[in-house]
Design a protein around this motif. Structure first.
Motif, PDB file in Angstrom:
ATOM      1  N   ASN A 203       0.826  -1.210   0.000  1.00 29.56           N
ATOM      2  CA  ASN A 203       0.000   0.000   0.000  1.00 29.56           C
ATOM      3  C   ASN A 203       0.856   1.253   0.000  1.00 29.56           C
ATOM      4  OD1 ASN A 203      -1.918  -2.093   1.081  1.00 29.56           O
ATOM      5  ND2 ASN A 203      -3.278  -0.316   1.212  1.00 29.56           N
ATOM      6  N   ASN A 204       0.388   2.259  -0.715  1.00 28.15           N
ATOM      7  CA  ASN A 204       0.993   3.585  -0.650  1.00 28.15           C
ATOM      8  C   ASN A 204       0.393   4.362   0.520  1.00 28.15           C
ATOM      9  OD1 ASN A 204       2.578   3.225  -3.002  1.00 28.15           O
ATOM     10  ND2 ASN A 204       0.845   3.812  -4.296  1.00 28.15           N
ATOM     11  N   VAL A 205       1.260   4.938   1.313  1.00 27.82           N
ATOM     12  CA  VAL A 205       0.858   5.845   2.387  1.00 27.82           C
ATOM     13  C   VAL A 205       1.411   7.219   2.031  1.00 27.82           C
ATOM     14  CG1 VAL A 205       1.004   6.368   4.843  1.00 27.82           C
ATOM     15  CG2 VAL A 205       0.955   3.975   4.075  1.00 27.82           C
ATOM     16  N   TRP A 206       0.533   8.212   1.991  1.00 26.06           N
ATOM     17  CA  TRP A 206       0.945   9.565   1.600  1.00 26.06           C
ATOM     18  C   TRP A 206       0.895  10.484   2.807  1.00 26.06           C
ATOM     19  CZ3 TRP A 206       3.036   9.436  -3.001  1.00 26.06           C
ATOM     20  CH2 TRP A 206       2.614   8.451  -3.902  1.00 26.06           C
ATOM     21  N   ILE A 207       1.958  11.271   2.973  1.00 28.86           N
ATOM     22  CA  ILE A 207       2.047  12.253   4.053  1.00 28.86           C
ATOM     23  C   ILE A 207       2.172  13.622   3.402  1.00 28.86           C
ATOM     24  CG2 ILE A 207       3.352  13.043   6.064  1.00 28.86           C
ATOM     25  CD1 ILE A 207       4.352  10.162   6.403  1.00 28.86           C
ATOM     26  N   VAL A 208       1.263  14.526   3.734  1.00 29.18           N
ATOM     27  CA  VAL A 208       1.240  15.864   3.142  1.00 29.18           C
ATOM     28  C   VAL A 208       1.426  16.891   4.249  1.00 29.18           C
ATOM     29  CG1 VAL A 208      -0.064  17.508   1.759  1.00 29.18           C
ATOM     30  CG2 VAL A 208      -0.336  15.055   1.354  1.00 29.18           C
ATOM     31  N   GLY A 209       2.377  17.788   4.079  1.00 32.71           N
ATOM     32  CA  GLY A 209       2.587  18.827   5.073  1.00 32.71           C
ATOM     33  C   GLY A 209       3.954  19.440   4.977  1.00 32.71           C
ATOM     34  N   ASP A 210       4.419  19.987   6.099  1.00 31.92           N
ATOM     35  CA  ASP A 210       5.734  20.624   6.127  1.00 31.92           C
ATOM     36  C   ASP A 210       6.489  20.138   7.361  1.00 31.92           C
ATOM     37  OD1 ASP A 210       4.525  21.997   8.225  1.00 31.92           O
ATOM     38  OD2 ASP A 210       4.430  23.923   7.177  1.00 31.92           O
ATOM     39  N   ASP A 211       7.407  20.913   7.855  1.00 31.32           N
ATOM     40  CA  ASP A 211       8.200  20.487   9.010  1.00 31.32           C
ATOM     41  C   ASP A 211       7.453  20.626  10.329  1.00 31.32           C
ATOM     42  OD1 ASP A 211      10.297  19.861   7.370  1.00 31.32           O
ATOM     43  OD2 ASP A 211      11.420  21.718   7.734  1.00 31.32           O
ATOM     44  N   ARG A 212       6.267  21.229  10.304  1.00 31.63           N
ATOM     45  CA  ARG A 212       5.513  21.456  11.538  1.00 31.63           C
ATOM     46  C   ARG A 212       4.280  20.574  11.661  1.00 31.63           C
ATOM     47  NH1 ARG A 212       2.948  25.606  11.079  1.00 31.63           N
ATOM     48  NH2 ARG A 212       3.363  26.031   8.881  1.00 31.63           N
ATOM     49  N   GLU A 213       3.570  20.367  10.556  1.00 36.86           N
ATOM     50  CA  GLU A 213       2.297  19.654  10.628  1.00 36.86           C
ATOM     51  C   GLU A 213       2.049  18.872   9.340  1.00 36.86           C
ATOM     52  OE1 GLU A 213      -0.698  22.596  11.226  1.00 36.86           O
ATOM     53  OE2 GLU A 213      -0.612  23.343   9.153  1.00 36.86           O
ATOM     54  N   VAL A 214       1.322  17.767   9.484  1.00 34.67           N
ATOM     55  CA  VAL A 214       1.048  16.901   8.337  1.00 34.67           C
ATOM     56  C   VAL A 214      -0.334  16.271   8.488  1.00 34.67           C
ATOM     57  CG1 VAL A 214       3.487  16.325   7.960  1.00 34.67           C
ATOM     58  CG2 VAL A 214       2.086  14.857   9.457  1.00 34.67           C
ATOM     59  N   ILE A 215      -0.823  15.733   7.384  1.00 37.73           N
ATOM     60  CA  ILE A 215      -1.892  14.746   7.427  1.00 37.73           C
ATOM     61  C   ILE A 215      -1.355  13.459   6.813  1.00 37.73           C
ATOM     62  CG2 ILE A 215      -3.719  16.470   7.285  1.00 37.73           C
ATOM     63  CD1 ILE A 215      -4.259  15.494   4.432  1.00 37.73           C
ATOM     64  N   VAL A 216      -1.896  12.348   7.245  1.00 34.77           N
ATOM     65  CA  VAL A 216      -1.580  11.041   6.666  1.00 34.77           C
ATOM     66  C   VAL A 216      -2.795  10.565   5.892  1.00 34.77           C
ATOM     67  CG1 VAL A 216      -1.184   8.599   7.190  1.00 34.77           C
ATOM     68  CG2 VAL A 216       0.159  10.357   8.347  1.00 34.77           C
ATOM     69  N   ILE A 217      -2.571  10.148   4.667  1.00 42.91           N
ATOM     70  CA  ILE A 217      -3.635   9.602   3.828  1.00 42.91           C
ATOM     71  C   ILE A 217      -3.443   8.095   3.740  1.00 42.91           C
ATOM     72  CG2 ILE A 217      -4.710   9.642   1.546  1.00 42.91           C
ATOM     73  CD1 ILE A 217      -3.552  12.523   1.249  1.00 42.91           C
ATOM     74  N   ASP A 218      -4.352   7.362   4.352  1.00 40.34           N
ATOM     75  CA  ASP A 218      -4.395   5.894   4.395  1.00 40.34           C
ATOM     76  C   ASP A 218      -3.290   5.306   5.259  1.00 40.34           C
ATOM     77  OD1 ASP A 218      -6.700   5.786   2.923  1.00 40.34           O
ATOM     78  OD2 ASP A 218      -5.703   5.369   1.026  1.00 40.34           O
ATOM     79  N   ALA A 219      -3.637   5.054   6.510  1.00 38.61           N
ATOM     80  CA  ALA A 219      -2.700   4.470   7.480  1.00 38.61           C
ATOM     81  C   ALA A 219      -2.736   2.955   7.335  1.00 38.61           C
ATOM     82  CB  ALA A 219      -3.070   4.891   8.896  1.00 38.61           C
ATOM     83  N   ALA A 220      -1.878   2.446   6.479  1.00 35.25           N
ATOM     84  CA  ALA A 220      -1.903   1.039   6.097  1.00 35.25           C
ATOM     85  C   ALA A 220      -0.841   0.236   6.828  1.00 35.25           C
ATOM     86  CB  ALA A 220      -1.688   0.914   4.587  1.00 35.25           C
ATOM     87  N   HIS A 221      -1.282  -0.802   7.526  1.00 35.57           N
ATOM     88  CA  HIS A 221      -0.461  -1.922   7.990  1.00 35.57           C
ATOM     89  C   HIS A 221       0.472  -1.656   9.161  1.00 35.57           C
ATOM     90  CE1 HIS A 221      -2.016  -3.846   4.463  1.00 35.57           C
ATOM     91  NE2 HIS A 221      -1.294  -3.141   3.621  1.00 35.57           N
ATOM     92  N   ASP A 222       1.205  -0.554   9.180  1.00 34.41           N
ATOM     93  CA  ASP A 222       2.312  -0.422  10.132  1.00 34.41           C
ATOM     94  C   ASP A 222       2.311   0.960  10.770  1.00 34.41           C
ATOM     95  OD1 ASP A 222       4.776  -0.346  11.482  1.00 34.41           O
ATOM     96  OD2 ASP A 222       5.729  -1.659  10.008  1.00 34.41           O
ATOM     97  N   ALA A 223       1.608   1.090  11.896  1.00 32.80           N
ATOM     98  CA  ALA A 223       1.515   2.382  12.563  1.00 32.80           C
ATOM     99  C   ALA A 223       2.878   2.876  13.021  1.00 32.80           C
ATOM    100  CB  ALA A 223       0.565   2.297  13.747  1.00 32.80           C
ATOM    101  N   GLY A 224       3.761   1.969  13.427  1.00 32.22           N
ATOM    102  CA  GLY A 224       5.075   2.387  13.904  1.00 32.22           C
ATOM    103  C   GLY A 224       5.903   3.054  12.836  1.00 32.22           C
ATOM    104  N   VAL A 225       5.930   2.480  11.661  1.00 34.00           N
ATOM    105  CA  VAL A 225       6.687   3.061  10.545  1.00 34.00           C
ATOM    106  C   VAL A 225       6.110   4.413  10.157  1.00 34.00           C
ATOM    107  CG1 VAL A 225       7.175   2.796   8.082  1.00 34.00           C
ATOM    108  CG2 VAL A 225       7.575   0.886   9.638  1.00 34.00           C
ATOM    109  N   ILE A 226       4.782   4.509  10.128  1.00 33.55           N
ATOM    110  CA  ILE A 226       4.149   5.775   9.748  1.00 33.55           C
ATOM    111  C   ILE A 226       4.409   6.834  10.817  1.00 33.55           C
ATOM    112  CG2 ILE A 226       1.986   6.908   9.141  1.00 33.55           C
ATOM    113  CD1 ILE A 226       0.952   4.088   8.299  1.00 33.55           C
ATOM    114  N   ALA A 227       4.285   6.459  12.089  1.00 27.07           N
ATOM    115  CA  ALA A 227       4.547   7.405  13.174  1.00 27.07           C
ATOM    116  C   ALA A 227       5.994   7.885  13.139  1.00 27.07           C
ATOM    117  CB  ALA A 227       4.228   6.762  14.515  1.00 27.07           C
ATOM    118  N   GLU A 228       6.909   6.993  12.802  1.00 29.02           N
ATOM    119  CA  GLU A 228       8.316   7.390  12.705  1.00 29.02           C
ATOM    120  C   GLU A 228       8.511   8.414  11.596  1.00 29.02           C
ATOM    121  OE1 GLU A 228      12.742   5.358  12.084  1.00 29.02           O
ATOM    122  OE2 GLU A 228      10.958   4.098  12.189  1.00 29.02           O
ATOM    123  N   ALA A 229       7.795   8.232  10.477  1.00 32.06           N
ATOM    124  CA  ALA A 229       7.898   9.188   9.376  1.00 32.06           C
ATOM    125  C   ALA A 229       7.296  10.534   9.746  1.00 32.06           C
ATOM    126  CB  ALA A 229       7.220   8.626   8.132  1.00 32.06           C
TER     127      ALA A 229
END
Length: 209
Positions: free
Chosen positions: A25-51
């Motif tokens: 799955n593609n997980v997309w993160i949109v934002g800057d150095d201060r704030e983001v949104i995550v589009i589709d939190a697929a499979h691995d919350a730890g990896v996404i949280a680290e990003a």
């Protein structure tokens, strides 16, 4: 700091109608150095949280509620405090994966989410799933299409809660009217553009009948 698009690929399984398949799955993160949104939190919350890192997570946006697109959403929300957003028409699918935990808020057609000074407009595009949505960010020249539109055609409609004529109508009426150079960031596989896909609409219709 200008907003940017970041990309992760996570791996797991997709299950529906008694079958299970391995998927990336593609997980997309949109934002800057201060704030983001995550589009589709697929499979691995730890990896996404680290990003996401120390940035504020404004929202976990679900393009639809097939399990491979939402399985990590509650865990990611718990780790970051970001609310989970889903179109209400996909609640029956959501409950198959997370029966004890509801989304935090609803997505609605025409709703605008803003992060890092960039507006993302919610486009309700049913067909692959009843509550499927895409997010259009004109300032970034980007469409986040979930599983509604891929490089090479529409998302699958052969399983429960899906409908081929509906996804074709969604693509024709909501997506192909966007500028041709809009980059389509898909739920699986490679990116494409609206201009690359638009000429093939009739071919998809003939194939899908």
């Amino acid at each position: 700091m200008a907003a940017r698009i970041e990309h992760l690929v996570t791996s797991g399984t997709f299950s529906l109608d008694g079958g299970t398949w391995d998927v990336d799955n593609n997980v997309w993160i949109v934002g800057d150095d201060r704030e983001v949104i995550v589009i589709d939190a697929a499979h691995d919350a730890g990896v996404i949280a680290e990003a996401v890192g120390g940035r504020t997570l404004r929202a976990v946006v679900c393009t639809h509620a097939h399990n491979d697109h939402i399985d990590a959403a509650p865990d990611l929300a718990a780790r970051t405090g970001g609310p989970v957003l889903l179109h209400p028409d996909d609640l029956p699918l959501w409950k198959q994966t997370h029966p004890e935990r509801a989304p935090d808020a609803e997505l609605a057609d025409g709703q605008v989410l803003t992060v890092a000074g960039v507006d993302l407009t919610v486009l309700h595009t049913p067909g692959h799933a009843p509550g499927a949505v895409c997010l259009y960010a004109p300032a970034l020249g980007a469409l986040f299409s979930g599983d509604t539109l891929f490089a090479g055609g529409p998302g699958a409609t052969g399983r429960s809660y899906s409908h081929f004529p509906t996804i074709i109508d969604s693509i024709r009426e909501r997506l192909l009217s966007l500028p041709g150079d809009t980059v389509v960031h898909t739920g699986h596989g490679d990116t494409t553009t609206i201009g690359a896909e638009a000429p093939h609409l009739q071919d998809w219709i003939v194939r899908g009948r």
